[in-house]
Design an enzyme around this catalytic site. Structure first.
Site, PDB file in Angstrom:
ATOM      1  N   CYS A   6       0.751  -1.078  -0.097  1.00 29.92           N
ATOM      2  CA  CYS A   6       0.206  -0.139  -0.065  1.00 29.92           C
ATOM      3  C   CYS A   6       1.064   1.240   0.055  1.00 29.92           C
ATOM      4  O   CYS A   6       2.169   1.096   0.436  1.00 29.92           O
ATOM      5  CB  CYS A   6      -0.989   0.071   1.256  1.00 29.92           C
ATOM      6  SG  CYS A   6      -1.940  -1.279   1.521  1.00 29.92           S
TER       7      CYS A   6
ATOM      8  N   GLY B 106      -0.358   0.345  -5.004  1.00 30.40           N
ATOM      9  CA  GLY B 106      -1.641  -0.211  -4.975  1.00 30.40           C
ATOM     10  C   GLY B 106      -2.799   0.460  -6.019  1.00 30.40           C
ATOM     11  O   GLY B 106      -2.816   1.584  -6.160  1.00 30.40           O
TER      12      GLY B 106
ATOM     13  N   ASN C 248       0.209   0.895   6.328  1.00 29.32           N
ATOM     14  CA  ASN C 248       0.996   0.077   5.018  1.00 29.32           C
ATOM     15  C   ASN C 248       1.720  -1.055   5.960  1.00 29.32           C
ATOM     16  O   ASN C 248       2.305  -0.830   6.802  1.00 29.32           O
ATOM     17  CB  ASN C 248       2.112   0.891   4.427  1.00 29.32           C
ATOM     18  CG  ASN C 248       2.656   0.037   3.261  1.00 29.32           C
ATOM     19  OD1 ASN C 248       2.345  -1.193   2.829  1.00 29.32           O
ATOM     20  ND2 ASN C 248       4.074   0.448   2.864  1.00 29.32           N
ATOM     21  N   GLY C 249       1.338  -2.434   5.600  1.00 31.26           N
ATOM     22  CA  GLY C 249       1.880  -3.428   6.240  1.00 31.26           C
ATOM     23  C   GLY C 249       1.116  -4.891   6.227  1.00 31.26           C
ATOM     24  O   GLY C 249      -0.002  -4.730   5.557  1.00 31.26           O
TER      25      GLY C 249
ATOM     26  N   TYR D 194      12.330  -3.986  -6.156  1.00 30.36           N
ATOM     27  CA  TYR D 194      11.138  -3.874  -7.138  1.00 30.36           C
ATOM     28  C   TYR D 194       9.921  -3.151  -6.737  1.00 30.36           C
ATOM     29  O   TYR D 194       9.520  -2.417  -7.558  1.00 30.36           O
ATOM     30  CB  TYR D 194      10.268  -5.528  -7.182  1.00 30.36           C
ATOM     31  CG  TYR D 194       8.766  -5.853  -7.840  1.00 30.36           C
ATOM     32  CD1 TYR D 194       8.895  -5.803  -9.095  1.00 30.36           C
ATOM     33  CD2 TYR D 194       7.699  -5.547  -7.112  1.00 30.36           C
ATOM     34  CE1 TYR D 194       7.509  -5.718  -9.802  1.00 30.36           C
ATOM     35  CE2 TYR D 194       6.694  -5.727  -7.384  1.00 30.36           C
ATOM     36  CZ  TYR D 194       6.483  -5.706  -9.045  1.00 30.36           C
ATOM     37  OH  TYR D 194       5.324  -5.784  -9.631  1.00 30.36           O
TER      38      TYR D 194
END
Ligand code: SF4
Length: 476
Positions: A2, A28, A100-101, A251
């Site tokens: 995210c 996202g 985020n996580g 990435y």
């Protein structure tokens, strides 16, 4: 995976959140949302990209000079509209939160919270337990004497009860903007200020759009609170053991970002240089180096110049197709590769081509790309990967949750080479990966769990098995 953002200052926040979220869109595309506050709160969220969720009309309703936002890609499940962030609770003060996580004790927390009459969760998003635990912990402090110390005490409570990886930004109504990062700092969180304006975001690229020039990181285990008068309060709430996700540099993150003091583009150049050493050691000699767009491009250029070989854009990407890695379903992924990439025949025909990519997840994408380049007339197709084999699931919020999904799970490199049908397959070494990403930074260690199975937080076999089951039932 995210992207999150939070802004506070003296200027309207709505459009800035929109701009910041656009810059984080690669993290996202499943849902987007933003919440701002003035005398009351204003919320807009829904499924789809930032451009699909927001328009001039609803942005005009996001009034106020402080706000938070999120773009989301679900790690488990198809992602329903109810899971879109931000989330909000009325008490105490009114708190909105994005994260985020991935919370690894989500099920236990959910049970515990739901057993209390006044805490009903409305979604399957794991930011809801974090938000409710934070609200509960803040409620234990003397609310009439609210101050930054109360906030830091509540964050300490979160660190004690919530396990896993989480970077969080929260807006406490009429009090201030808060950001904190779990004690391992697995997911990134960057902090910027410019005069009386302050912002937090998953990646520094969000600040470029907003005109912030100076930034740094929220440290693992640290909380930063910006009060209504623009005073910044920072506290190392719990001793941090920095283990930022190394895959961000391979990435996930945009190459024009700097996170944890590491320039992502330069890290990718170093990955290419290290990979060139391995290619040379294995005696593989291509005529031409071709990046698999887009992530591997910097590494491919560094590898080509280290080998003294031409770099050619031998694969052209249709930009209007979603990222393959995060598409669901095997058939959709294969179809998507052919829709997304097309070889430039003149650059590969009759040549020994070295394709450079960032990873092999399931192998289906790599196999299709190798095949496509062969069909375009390449004499030989070598595949060089800028990271070591992915063998273990990520439990920290990146969408590769089961071991069963990895081409490399129990295979040797030679066996993987046969799966992808390349003439040679060269992976980055593990020491090469770590040294390349670290560069001259002060980061003492990284999360490398998807490569070596060493999870910074520790993770039980029971949890891994449960993840595997949930994910398989979703994919079926
Ligand atoms: S397991 Fe891999 S993808 Fe997940 S946080 Fe760790 S390094 Fe990143």
């Amino acid at each position: 995976m995210c992207g999150i953002i939070g802004i506070t200052g003296r200027k309207p926040a709505g459009t800035k959140l929109f701009e910041g979220l656009l810059a984080l869109q690669h993290r996202g595309q499943d849902s987007a949302g933003a919440l701002t506050a003035d005398h009351t709160v204003h919320l807009k969220k829904g499924n789809g990209t930032v451009a699909a969720v927001f328009n001039q009309k609803n942005l005009a309703r996001l009034t106020g000079t402080a706000g938070i936002g999120q773009v989301r890609y679900p790690t488990i499940g198809p992602g329903s509209p109810e899971d879109a962030q931000p989330f909000y609770v009325n008490h105490p003060f009114g708190i909105a939160m994005v994260h985020n996580g991935n919370v690894t004790n989500y099920a236990d927390l959910r049970r515990e919270l739901q057993s209390q009459d006044f805490r009903q969760l409305t979604s399957f998003s794991d930011v809801e337990p974090i938000l409710n635990v934070f609200a509960e912990e803040l409620d234990k402090t003397d609310l009439n004497r609210f101050n930054p110390a109360s906030v830091f005490r509540a964050v300490r409570g979160v660190f004690g009860r919530v396990h896993g990886a989480y970077s969080v930004v929260a807006l406490i109504h009429d009090r201030g903007l808060l950001a904190f990062r779990d004690p391992f700092g697995i997911r990134p969180l960057v902090f910027a200020r410019q005069g009386r304006e302050f912002a937090f975001a998953s990646e520094s690229v969000a600040f470029d759009r907003l005109g912030f020039r100076r930034f740094g990181d929220v440290a693992p285990g640290e909380a930063v609170f910006v009060d209504l008068r623009g005073r910044v309060h920072r506290r190392q709430v719990q001793r941090g053991t920095p283990r930022p996700c190394i895959f961000e540099f391979v990435y996930i993150a945009r190459p024009d970002s700097v996170i944890d003091g590491i320039d992502v583009y330069e890290a990718r150049l170093r990955l290419g240089e290290r990979l060139a050493v391995e290619v040379a050691r294995q005696g593989v000699q291509p005529d031409v180096v071709v990046p698999v767009p887009d992530t591997a491009r910097p590494a491919a250029s560094a590898l080509a110049s280290a080998l003294g070989v031409q770099l050619r854009e031998g694969l052209i990407k249709n930009r209007y197709i979603a990222r393959t890695f995060i598409m669901h379903g095997q058939e959709r992924r294969i179809l998507s590769v052919r829709q997304k990439l097309n070889p430039v025949r003149s650059q590969v025909q009759g040549r020994d081509v070295m394709l450079v990519d960032d990873s092999i997840v399931r192998g289906t994408t790599s196999r299709e790309i190798v095949q496509m380049v062969r069909e375009a007339g390449a004499r030989k197709v070598f595949l060089a990967i800028t990271a070591p084999p992915l063998r273990f699931p990520c439990v920290y919020g990146i969408d590769m949750m089961t071991r069963g999904e990895f081409a490399a799970r129990d295979l040797t490199v030679e066996q993987i080479r046969r799966v992808v049908n390349a003439d040679a397959l060269i992976y980055q070494t593990y020491p090469g990966l770590v040294a390349a990403v670290r560069g001259h930074s002060a980061v003492p260690g990284f999360c490398t769990a998807c490569f070596d199975g060493r999870y910074p937080t520790g993770v039980s076999q029971r949890y891994l098995a449960q993840m595997e089951r949930e994910r398989r039932s979703w994919l079926e």
